[in-house]
Design a protein around this motif. Structure first.
Motif, PDB file in Angstrom:
ATOM      1  N   VAL A 143      -4.594   8.626  -0.238  1.00 32.30           N
ATOM      2  CA  VAL A 143      -4.838   7.380  -0.983  1.00 32.30           C
ATOM      3  C   VAL A 143      -3.711   7.091  -1.977  1.00 32.30           C
ATOM      4  CG1 VAL A 143      -7.339   7.446  -0.678  1.00 32.30           C
ATOM      5  CG2 VAL A 143      -6.346   8.419  -2.752  1.00 32.30           C
ATOM      6  N   LEU A 144      -3.112   8.144  -2.516  1.00 31.09           N
ATOM      7  CA  LEU A 144      -2.016   7.935  -3.463  1.00 31.09           C
ATOM      8  C   LEU A 144      -0.894   7.126  -2.806  1.00 31.09           C
ATOM      9  CD1 LEU A 144      -1.412   8.838  -6.371  1.00 31.09           C
ATOM     10  CD2 LEU A 144      -0.253  10.835  -5.425  1.00 31.09           C
ATOM     11  N   ARG A 145      -0.574   7.486  -1.577  1.00 33.90           N
ATOM     12  CA  ARG A 145       0.505   6.774  -0.877  1.00 33.90           C
ATOM     13  C   ARG A 145       0.084   5.344  -0.538  1.00 33.90           C
ATOM     14  NH1 ARG A 145       1.681  12.147   2.163  1.00 33.90           N
ATOM     15  NH2 ARG A 145       3.584  12.829   1.090  1.00 33.90           N
ATOM     16  N   GLN A 146      -1.174   5.178  -0.156  1.00 31.76           N
ATOM     17  CA  GLN A 146      -1.634   3.830   0.213  1.00 31.76           C
ATOM     18  C   GLN A 146      -1.645   2.905  -1.007  1.00 31.76           C
ATOM     19  OE1 GLN A 146      -2.887   2.886   3.430  1.00 31.76           O
ATOM     20  NE2 GLN A 146      -4.106   4.580   4.224  1.00 31.76           N
ATOM     21  N   VAL A 147      -2.148   3.415  -2.137  1.00 33.81           N
ATOM     22  CA  VAL A 147      -2.202   2.531  -3.301  1.00 33.81           C
ATOM     23  C   VAL A 147      -0.812   2.303  -3.899  1.00 33.81           C
ATOM     24  CG1 VAL A 147      -4.643   2.763  -3.905  1.00 33.81           C
ATOM     25  CG2 VAL A 147      -3.038   4.412  -4.804  1.00 33.81           C
ATOM     26  N   ARG A 148       0.090   3.277  -3.717  1.00 40.97           N
ATOM     27  CA  ARG A 148       1.486   3.029  -4.124  1.00 40.97           C
ATOM     28  C   ARG A 148       2.007   1.781  -3.419  1.00 40.97           C
ATOM     29  NH1 ARG A 148       5.256   7.034  -1.294  1.00 40.97           N
ATOM     30  NH2 ARG A 148       4.455   5.780   0.419  1.00 40.97           N
ATOM     31  N   ASP A 149       1.697   1.653  -2.134  1.00 41.83           N
ATOM     32  CA  ASP A 149       2.233   0.541  -1.354  1.00 41.83           C
ATOM     33  C   ASP A 149       1.583  -0.798  -1.722  1.00 41.83           C
ATOM     34  OD1 ASP A 149       3.831   2.407  -0.220  1.00 41.83           O
ATOM     35  OD2 ASP A 149       2.698   2.591   1.649  1.00 41.83           O
ATOM     36  N   LEU A 150       0.552  -0.766  -2.554  1.00 35.93           N
ATOM     37  CA  LEU A 150      -0.048  -2.015  -3.047  1.00 35.93           C
ATOM     38  C   LEU A 150       0.650  -2.519  -4.308  1.00 35.93           C
ATOM     39  CD1 LEU A 150      -3.923  -1.561  -2.879  1.00 35.93           C
ATOM     40  CD2 LEU A 150      -2.540  -3.192  -1.600  1.00 35.93           C
ATOM     41  N   ASN A 151       1.662  -1.800  -4.763  1.00 33.18           N
ATOM     42  CA  ASN A 151       2.397  -2.175  -5.987  1.00 33.18           C
ATOM     43  C   ASN A 151       1.494  -2.253  -7.213  1.00 33.18           C
ATOM     44  OD1 ASN A 151       4.718  -2.428  -4.490  1.00 33.18           O
ATOM     45  ND2 ASN A 151       4.340  -4.605  -4.065  1.00 33.18           N
ATOM     46  N   LEU A 152       0.634  -1.256  -7.365  1.00 38.10           N
ATOM     47  CA  LEU A 152      -0.283  -1.273  -8.504  1.00 38.10           C
ATOM     48  C   LEU A 152       0.235  -0.439  -9.672  1.00 38.10           C
ATOM     49  CD1 LEU A 152      -3.712  -0.949  -6.664  1.00 38.10           C
ATOM     50  CD2 LEU A 152      -2.544  -3.002  -7.458  1.00 38.10           C
TER      51      LEU A 152
ATOM     52  N   ARG B 295      -7.807  -4.027  -8.910  1.00 33.03           N
ATOM     53  CA  ARG B 295      -7.395  -3.905  -7.504  1.00 33.03           C
ATOM     54  C   ARG B 295      -7.382  -2.438  -7.072  1.00 33.03           C
ATOM     55  NH1 ARG B 295      -2.628  -8.389  -6.526  1.00 33.03           N
ATOM     56  NH2 ARG B 295      -3.546  -8.537  -4.460  1.00 33.03           N
ATOM     57  N   PHE B 296      -7.069  -1.564  -8.000  1.00 32.19           N
ATOM     58  CA  PHE B 296      -7.061  -0.129  -7.695  1.00 32.19           C
ATOM     59  C   PHE B 296      -8.468   0.350  -7.320  1.00 32.19           C
ATOM     60  CE2 PHE B 296      -7.981   4.122  -9.349  1.00 32.19           C
ATOM     61  CZ  PHE B 296      -7.137   4.879  -8.548  1.00 32.19           C
ATOM     62  N   LYS B 297      -9.451  -0.009  -8.157  1.00 30.11           N
ATOM     63  CA  LYS B 297     -10.819   0.443  -7.872  1.00 30.11           C
ATOM     64  C   LYS B 297     -11.277  -0.083  -6.511  1.00 30.11           C
ATOM     65  CE  LYS B 297     -13.987   0.292 -11.153  1.00 30.11           C
ATOM     66  NZ  LYS B 297     -14.799  -0.212 -12.290  1.00 30.11           N
ATOM     67  N   ALA B 298     -10.983  -1.353  -6.259  1.00 25.08           N
ATOM     68  CA  ALA B 298     -11.397  -1.949  -4.982  1.00 25.08           C
ATOM     69  C   ALA B 298     -10.712  -1.230  -3.813  1.00 25.08           C
ATOM     70  CB  ALA B 298     -11.063  -3.437  -4.984  1.00 25.08           C
ATOM     71  N   ALA B 299      -9.431  -0.907  -3.979  1.00 22.72           N
ATOM     72  CA  ALA B 299      -8.675  -0.259  -2.901  1.00 22.72           C
ATOM     73  C   ALA B 299      -9.220   1.136  -2.618  1.00 22.72           C
ATOM     74  CB  ALA B 299      -7.196  -0.189  -3.271  1.00 22.72           C
ATOM     75  N   ILE B 300      -9.508   1.898  -3.669  1.00 18.98           N
ATOM     76  CA  ILE B 300     -10.014   3.265  -3.469  1.00 18.98           C
ATOM     77  C   ILE B 300     -11.357   3.210  -2.729  1.00 18.98           C
ATOM     78  CG2 ILE B 300     -10.940   5.295  -4.687  1.00 18.98           C
ATOM     79  CD1 ILE B 300      -7.914   5.230  -4.760  1.00 18.98           C
ATOM     80  N   LYS B 301     -12.214   2.276  -3.110  1.00 18.09           N
ATOM     81  CA  LYS B 301     -13.523   2.175  -2.449  1.00 18.09           C
ATOM     82  C   LYS B 301     -13.359   1.767  -0.986  1.00 18.09           C
ATOM     83  CE  LYS B 301     -15.178  -0.217  -6.058  1.00 18.09           C
ATOM     84  NZ  LYS B 301     -16.097  -1.022  -6.880  1.00 18.09           N
ATOM     85  N   GLU B 302     -12.427   0.843  -0.747  1.00 22.65           N
ATOM     86  CA  GLU B 302     -12.199   0.369   0.627  1.00 22.65           C
ATOM     87  C   GLU B 302     -11.616   1.492   1.498  1.00 22.65           C
ATOM     88  OE1 GLU B 302     -13.336  -2.411   1.595  1.00 22.65           O
ATOM     89  OE2 GLU B 302     -12.090  -3.357   3.130  1.00 22.65           O
TER      90      GLU B 302
END
Ligand code: GLU
Ligand code: MG
Length: 442
Positions: free
Chosen positions: A173-182, A214-221
């Motif tokens: 998830v760390l890599r995925q949320v990095r790519d969201l530019n958060l 957006r981070f919370k939403a991304a982690i849940k998704e």
């Protein structure tokens, strides 16, 4: 549109926060994006009044007004490709009330915007760094449909790798949320088995709230993608600690002094400027009302307590994790306060807006905080206690007319109606605890 199409994007997801800080959204086909931008997307205003169970709670301007529209326009500056959903890019939406053309009264993002405008009037530009904790859960085996903690290990705080994360959830998830530019910096395992913390960099307050949302939403998704549940609720388990939403707050001066941290003063008491000390005093003075927004569920109050690393008393201390407000040891450009009050279930926009509002009121009042906590805290003879129930916190918010005025009277009235309904529903509900405690013996 050409650029998006060339990148293989054919759907734009327009997302905005509801009152409890979860995502409401619509998937718009790329060809329809110009219409969505011109005319806006219509939703029902009661989206802000809907309980997590799906009931529309009676809040002024919703049911009583015949369930009118709100209109959401994509903010294309916030567009980002979703790394896990091929062909989809997501952006935030700006919400207006079509009857007035003004921002929707309950829109958390607009509420924060208004509070930040008040700060700007006083030459202050708040800078916020969010720290969020959450639990990852696996489906319970068998037909119960429940969830259990992803891992049960103890003694695994501040670890990374397979020791407490056998499926490498954190790395993925760390890599995925990095790519969201958060602005995600790093993550590690938290105190209890199955609990993680991921930190976001500090920034101007609106961007910090947008990124936390957006981070919370991304982690849940991302957890859903794996058939798992990620929960930011305050205290999901009896046998494990809660999940905090620590907020780091400092201030830059208004235009012309950007980049200078106005909380820093090597000659001031504790190396803090008068502005910083007044901000601490404001957060302490308004803490009972702040709890309504930073600890906004009936469950939130089960996270508080002695020896929890979550607060219990209204106090502050220098690099002291047992206090509600901790002043981390850095000074200079890193001078800041860390408010440890909030739980991860809070709406990031409301949490940031309320914290900034309390700090602003403290700065305007010019009060000094009491002497900081020395040593280990949780001594109720030294400081006042935080509210022990959501109901008490809501009463404190209602009584705190200065804070309610900065947040907006209409917003506060709506929030109180919505949350008091939650309290009433909980009070009527027979819990598992009651059955276990009484049924056999009585
Ligand atoms: N989990 C704790 C809380 O609920 C915080 C632990 C920590 O110090 O990071 O606030
Ligand atoms: Mg932590």
């Amino acid at each position: 549109m050409d650029r998006l199409a060339a990148d293989g994007i054919d759907v734009v997801r327009v997302v905005y926060p509801d009152l409890i800080g979860t995502e409401r959204a619509r998937d718009v086909l790329l060809d329809e994006l110009p219409r969505a931008s011109d005319h806006g997307l219509a939703f029902c205003r009661a989206v802000y009044h809907t309980s997590p169970q799906g009931d529309v709670v009676p809040v002024g301007g919703g049911l009583d007004a015949g369930l009118p529209d709100i209109c959401v326009r994509p903010d294309l500056d916030t567009l980002v490709t979703l790394p896990w959903e091929p062909g989809v890019a997501a952006c935030l939406g700006d919400v207006v009330d079509p009857a007035t053309g003004a921002p929707a009264p309950e829109s958390p993002r607009d509420l924060l915007r208004a509070v930040l405008a008040r700060c700007s009037d006083h030459g202050l530009r708040p800078v916020v760094g969010p720290e969020l904790e959450y639990y990852l859960c696996d489906p319970e085996p068998g037909p119960t449909g429940g969830w259990r903690r992803y891992a049960q290990d103890s003694g695994v705080v501040y670890t990374a790798g397979l020791r407490a994360d056998p499926d490498n959830h954190l790395l993925r998830v760390l890599r995925q949320v990095r790519d969201l530019n958060l602005g995600v910096i790093s993550g590690n395992h938290e105190f209890d088995g199955g609990q993680f913390e991921i930190n976001l960099t500090h920034s101007e307050a609106m961007s910090a709230a947008d990124r936390a949302f957006r981070f919370k939403a991304a982690i849940k998704e991302l957890a859903r993608k794996e058939g798992r549940l990620a929960t930011f609720m305050a205290k999901p388990f009896n046998d494990a600690g809660g999940s905090g939403f620590h907020l780091h707050l400092s201030c830059e001066g208004a235009e012309g002094t950007e980049g200078r941290n106005t909380f820093d003063d090597p000659t001031g008491a504790y190396g803090l400027s008068a502005t910083a000390r007044h901000a601490v005093a404001g957060v302490l003075a308004h803490a009972p009302a702040l709890a309504a927004l930073l600890n906004p569920t009936v469950n939130s109050y089960k996270r508080f307590g002695p020896d929890t690393l979550a607060p219990w008393l209204i106090d502050w201390g220098l690099d002291n994790r047992s206090a509600m407000v901790r002043i981390p040891p850095e000074r200079g450009s890193g001078t800041r306060l860390e408010l440890r009050l909030g739980d991860a279930g809070a709406n990031p926009y409301l949490a940031v807006a309320a914290t900034v509002a309390a700090a602003l009121l403290g700065i305007l009042a010019g009060d000094e905080p009491p002497a900081p906590l020395e040593g280990y805290g949780y001594d109720a003879t030294k400081s006042a206690r935080l509210p022990t129930t959501l109901s008490a916190a809501l009463d404190a918010l209602e009584a705190d007319t200065a804070l309610a005025e900065v947040l907006g009277k209409d917003f506060t009235t709506s929030f109180l109606s919505y949350k008091r309904n939650e309290v009433e529903r909980f009070q009527r509900h027979v819990t598992d605890w009651e059955f276990t405690e009484y049924a056999y013996h009585l």
